[in-house]
Design a protein around this motif. Structure first.
Motif, mmCIF file in Angstrom:
data_model
loop_
_atom_site.group_PDB
_atom_site.id
_atom_site.type_symbol
_atom_site.label_atom_id
_atom_site.label_comp_id
_atom_site.label_asym_id
_atom_site.label_seq_id
_atom_site.Cartn_x
_atom_site.Cartn_y
_atom_site.Cartn_z
ATOM 1 N N THR A 123 -22.095 19.073 -14.745
ATOM 2 C CA THR A 123 -22.250 19.715 -16.055
ATOM 3 C C THR A 123 -23.341 19.019 -16.859
ATOM 4 O O THR A 123 -24.220 19.665 -17.435
ATOM 5 C CB THR A 123 -20.914 19.673 -16.834
ATOM 6 N N PHE A 124 -23.322 17.706 -16.864
ATOM 7 C CA PHE A 124 -24.302 16.977 -17.665
ATOM 8 C C PHE A 124 -25.677 16.911 -16.998
ATOM 9 O O PHE A 124 -26.682 16.745 -17.682
ATOM 10 C CB PHE A 124 -23.755 15.602 -18.059
ATOM 11 N N MET A 168 -29.646 11.952 -14.885
ATOM 12 C CA MET A 168 -30.094 12.563 -13.630
ATOM 13 C C MET A 168 -30.756 13.916 -13.901
ATOM 14 O O MET A 168 -31.761 14.265 -13.272
ATOM 15 C CB MET A 168 -28.914 12.735 -12.666
ATOM 16 N N GLY A 169 -30.206 14.669 -14.847
ATOM 17 C CA GLY A 169 -30.803 15.947 -15.232
ATOM 18 C C GLY A 169 -32.187 15.765 -15.826
ATOM 19 O O GLY A 169 -33.114 16.539 -15.531
ATOM 20 N N GLU A 170 -32.342 14.738 -16.649
ATOM 21 C CA GLU A 170 -33.670 14.462 -17.215
ATOM 22 C C GLU A 170 -34.657 14.064 -16.124
ATOM 23 O O GLU A 170 -35.821 14.483 -16.154
ATOM 24 C CB GLU A 170 -33.580 13.358 -18.272
ATOM 25 N N MET A 171 -34.206 13.266 -15.153
ATOM 26 C CA MET A 171 -35.107 12.881 -14.054
ATOM 27 C C MET A 171 -35.472 14.091 -13.205
ATOM 28 O O MET A 171 -36.621 14.229 -12.774
ATOM 29 C CB MET A 171 -34.461 11.797 -13.190
ATOM 30 N N ILE A 187 -12.757 6.854 -19.830
ATOM 31 C CA ILE A 187 -13.972 6.031 -19.901
ATOM 32 C C ILE A 187 -14.905 6.365 -18.738
ATOM 33 O O ILE A 187 -16.121 6.499 -18.921
ATOM 34 C CB ILE A 187 -13.609 4.537 -19.940
ATOM 35 N N TRP A 188 -14.342 6.520 -17.546
ATOM 36 C CA TRP A 188 -15.173 6.879 -16.389
ATOM 37 C C TRP A 188 -15.752 8.281 -16.541
ATOM 38 O O TRP A 188 -16.884 8.537 -16.113
ATOM 39 C CB TRP A 188 -14.382 6.734 -15.090
ATOM 40 N N ASP A 189 -15.020 9.209 -17.156
ATOM 41 C CA ASP A 189 -15.571 10.541 -17.430
ATOM 42 C C ASP A 189 -16.813 10.431 -18.301
ATOM 43 O O ASP A 189 -17.833 11.086 -18.040
ATOM 44 C CB ASP A 189 -14.539 11.427 -18.131
ATOM 45 N N LEU A 190 -16.752 9.604 -19.329
ATOM 46 C CA LEU A 190 -17.913 9.420 -20.213
ATOM 47 C C LEU A 190 -19.074 8.778 -19.454
ATOM 48 O O LEU A 190 -20.245 9.115 -19.679
ATOM 49 C CB LEU A 190 -17.532 8.589 -21.434
ATOM 50 N N TRP A 191 -18.765 7.862 -18.561
ATOM 51 C CA TRP A 191 -19.796 7.229 -17.732
ATOM 52 C C TRP A 191 -20.480 8.284 -16.850
ATOM 53 O O TRP A 191 -21.704 8.339 -16.775
ATOM 54 C CB TRP A 191 -19.161 6.124 -16.886
ATOM 55 N N PHE A 192 -19.688 9.129 -16.200
ATOM 56 C CA PHE A 192 -20.258 10.171 -15.343
ATOM 57 C C PHE A 192 -21.043 11.199 -16.160
ATOM 58 O O PHE A 192 -22.040 11.736 -15.680
ATOM 59 C CB PHE A 192 -19.172 10.846 -14.494
ATOM 60 N N ALA A 217 -41.715 16.687 -26.585
ATOM 61 C CA ALA A 217 -40.592 15.829 -26.222
ATOM 62 C C ALA A 217 -41.076 14.769 -25.242
ATOM 63 O O ALA A 217 -42.074 14.948 -24.564
ATOM 64 C CB ALA A 217 -39.484 16.669 -25.595
ATOM 65 N N ARG A 218 -40.373 13.661 -25.184
ATOM 66 C CA ARG A 218 -40.716 12.619 -24.214
ATOM 67 C C ARG A 218 -39.476 12.306 -23.391
ATOM 68 O O ARG A 218 -38.516 11.768 -23.903
ATOM 69 C CB ARG A 218 -41.202 11.362 -24.925
ATOM 70 N N VAL A 219 -39.515 12.691 -22.132
ATOM 71 C CA VAL A 219 -38.426 12.387 -21.214
ATOM 72 C C VAL A 219 -39.060 12.010 -19.888
ATOM 73 O O VAL A 219 -39.486 12.866 -19.136
ATOM 74 C CB VAL A 219 -37.439 13.566 -21.066
ATOM 75 N N TRP A 220 -39.198 10.746 -19.630
ATOM 76 C CA TRP A 220 -39.773 10.204 -18.407
ATOM 77 C C TRP A 220 -41.256 10.553 -18.270
ATOM 78 O O TRP A 220 -42.003 9.804 -17.685
ATOM 79 C CB TRP A 220 -39.002 10.662 -17.166
ATOM 80 N N VAL A 221 -41.685 11.692 -18.773
ATOM 81 C CA VAL A 221 -43.092 12.106 -18.819
ATOM 82 C C VAL A 221 -43.292 12.818 -20.150
ATOM 83 O O VAL A 221 -42.348 13.305 -20.754
ATOM 84 C CB VAL A 221 -43.466 13.076 -17.659
#
Length: 159
Positions: free
Chosen positions: A72-73, A133-136, A121-126, A2-6
């Protein structure tokens, strides 16, 4: 791979011996238990402790539930990287489910799930921010894990 930031291998992932599906299932069960507990408080106490609007204007709707979406995300991005479109779709389907359930007042959820489209819409943004953030966080974890492994190998060579 997989490729996620590294660049990562499956063995680099935390809990590598447990399937991703199992991890996501247990994680989502914990999230669901939290949401059910909070909604139960709403039915018992008569108010939603997370329905406190932090920033509410015509175009912005951020409440404490926004942070539940984010956390959660973050977990999903950390456990299952490189699947942002799938989890974005998952978030959209959840928001659609909330909307439909409110419009037919399924099991009285209109009292707790009824929200403006701006909030949706803001829920989807968050959700999206949380996933990345989880990937980072995962990339940082892997980087630290590789550094520790490298130091252990160097220490072993010196012995």
């Amino acid at each position: 791979m997989a490729r996620v930031w590294v660049e990562i291998n499956d063995t680099d992932l935390p809990f590598a011996k447990i399937s991703r599906a199992t991890l996501v299932f247990y994680f989502l069960c914990c999230c669901a238990a939290l949401v059910v507990t909070l909604h139960t408080m709403n039915f018992i106490a008569g108010y939603d402790p997370l329905d406190y609007g932090l920033i509410v204007t015509e175009y912005i709707s951020i409440d404490l539930w926004s942070f539940i979406h984010t956390f959660t995300f973050i977990g999903l991005g950390f456990l299952v990287p490189d699947n942002a479109p799938i989890f974005f779709l998952f978030g959209c389907l959840w928001e659609l489910t909330e909307y439909i359930a409110c419009n037919i007042n399924f099991m009285g959820v209109q009292a707790i799930w009824n929200e403006r489209i701006t909030n949706t819409i803001w829920d989807l943004w968050f959700n999206s921010i949380g996933y990345f953030m989880g990937e980072m966080l995962l990339a940082y974890y892997i980087k630290r894990k590789r550094e520790a492994r490298k130091k252990a190998m160097e220490a072993k060579k010196l012995q």
